[in-house]
Design an enzyme around this catalytic site. Structure first.
Site, mmCIF file in Angstrom:
data_model
loop_
_atom_site.group_PDB
_atom_site.id
_atom_site.type_symbol
_atom_site.label_atom_id
_atom_site.label_comp_id
_atom_site.label_asym_id
_atom_site.label_seq_id
_atom_site.Cartn_x
_atom_site.Cartn_y
_atom_site.Cartn_z
ATOM 1 N N LEU A 149 34.883 36.271 45.647
ATOM 2 C CA LEU A 149 35.272 35.250 44.689
ATOM 3 C C LEU A 149 35.943 35.966 43.523
ATOM 4 O O LEU A 149 35.578 37.099 43.187
ATOM 5 C CB LEU A 149 34.056 34.473 44.169
ATOM 6 C CG LEU A 149 33.283 33.613 45.167
ATOM 7 C CD1 LEU A 149 32.082 32.978 44.474
ATOM 8 C CD2 LEU A 149 34.165 32.532 45.775
ATOM 9 N N ASP A 150 36.921 35.310 42.899
ATOM 10 C CA ASP A 150 37.535 35.883 41.716
ATOM 11 C C ASP A 150 36.467 36.133 40.654
ATOM 12 O O ASP A 150 35.433 35.453 40.620
ATOM 13 C CB ASP A 150 38.593 34.942 41.139
ATOM 14 C CG ASP A 150 39.802 34.777 42.051
ATOM 15 O OD1 ASP A 150 40.002 35.649 42.919
ATOM 16 O OD2 ASP A 150 40.529 33.785 41.895
ATOM 17 N N LYS A 151 36.738 37.076 39.774
ATOM 18 C CA LYS A 151 35.796 37.416 38.709
ATOM 19 C C LYS A 151 35.299 36.173 37.965
ATOM 20 O O LYS A 151 34.102 36.021 37.724
ATOM 21 C CB LYS A 151 36.463 38.371 37.724
ATOM 22 C CG LYS A 151 35.658 38.652 36.469
ATOM 23 C CD LYS A 151 36.445 39.489 35.482
ATOM 24 C CE LYS A 151 35.687 39.662 34.172
ATOM 25 N NZ LYS A 151 36.463 40.440 33.168
#
Length: 343
Positions: free
Chosen positions: A148-150
């Site tokens: 998942l993106d940050k």
């Protein structure tokens, strides 16, 4: 290992500029004369003040070298590629001998990389699981099957064994077309699509203007499909213009930044998305308080991985997990709902 200031002992390489090389960019010159680093790494070292000519620090990679000059490059010690255990709290949703499902908070990077060598989910997982993580992803990504993106919150599954890693990877590669994999996200977007549900089928590739971003492309790229449906509209009154809406997005493919790019492509970028929705940021000025203040201060893209389902790679049991919206997301939705109810 965290990035640290360069300390002794250090290694310095010196390169003399020959007549034939005069006029060459500094970063290109040192990259051509030394195979110790890539040109991009040398460029970064120059900007960090680690390159000098005649005792004078040069911080411009485009500096043109002159014949007779001696270029001195200070090389940092090699970085330890092995992440260390860190006592970072984990929200464990499910765990057995083969895998672990966690609810990732926003702001947490998944695995170590340039600029984020510590404080990642991997560091937390090593502390929690010890040596009990799959090695297929390599030393920097033990157990990591998907990311998942940050700044995207929500559910992730991590493999503890190589067998579990292979089984989960097959499901993610199939994207749920023939199996039990389900990934559903909550996305708060600007405006509202005219229909209650729809599909975005648009190939993605690296952006020509910024290689760190993705873009919809007409030719080439990777096949990408996102299915969406409307969950809520703000304001709810259909006679009034919709300033925002809450969508459920289900992935048929899993490309980098897929939902963010696809929603921007159809004219409804995610609220808080500085990369793909920057042009819509001024829309917050059209919101009444306190929604205006909440939206303007929201520090991330409003995206949450709320549903994750898959077939257990060892037992064969179909598992499905749900994660409620995190507090910051709930506050944002509540502010929109309350502020626009009478708007």
């Amino acid at each position: 290992m965290a990035d640290q200031p360069f300390e002794d002992p250090v290694e310095i390489i010196e390169i003399a500029v020959e007549e034939a090389a005069a006029g060459t960019r500094l970063d290109a010159f040192v990259a051509a004369k030394s195979d110790r680093c890539s040109r991009s790494r040398f460029k970064a070292l120059i900007k960090e003040g680690q390159v000098a000519i005649g005792g004078r620090t040069i911080v411009e990679p485009n500096y043109r070298v002159n014949a007779g000059e001696r270029v001195a490059v200070t090389l940092p010690p090699p970085e330890d590629p092995t992440p260390e255990a860190e006592a970072i709290p984990l929200a464990v949703v499910y765990e057995d001998d083969d895998l672990i499902v966690i609810d990732k908070p926003p702001g947490l990077v998944v695995h170590p990389a340039a600029g984020n060598w510590t404080g990642t989910l991997v560091n937390a997982l090593i502390a929690h699981c010890g040596d009990g993580l799959s090695g297929i992803g390599g030393v920097r990504r033990p157990g990591i099957v998907h990311r998942l993106d940050k700044d995207t919150s929500g559910l992730m599954v991590v493999a503890k064994t190589d067998a579990a890693h292979r089984g989960l990877s097959e499901q993610f590669a199939d994207h749920g077309r023939t199996g039990s994999l389900v990934r559903a996200y909550r996305a708060l977007v600007w405006g509202c699509p005219a229909h209650m549900a729809g599909t975005v089928d648009a190939a993605l590739d690296r952006s020509a203007g910024n290689r760190m971003k993705r873009a919809v492309v007409k030719f080439g790229g990777k096949h990408a499909v996102t299915h969406w449906r409307r969950l809520a509209r703000f304001p709810n009154d259909p006679a009034k213009e919709a300033l925002a809406c809450l969508l459920e997005c289900r992935l048929e493919t899993g490309r980098t930044h897929q939902i963010r790019v696809h929603m921007a492509h159809i004219g409804h970028p995610l609220i808080g998305d500085r990369d793909y929705g920057a042009g819509f940021a001024t829309r917050a000025n059209r919101l009444p308080e306190p929604a205006r203040a909440r939206v303007s201060a929201f520090p991330r893209q409003a995206l949450h991985a709320g549903v994750l389902g898959f077939r257990h790679p060892v037992s064969g049991e179909v598992l499905c997990f749900e994660s409620p919206l995190p507090a910051d997301f709930v506050d944002l939705v509540d502010a929109l709902e309350a502020s626009l109810a009478s708007h």
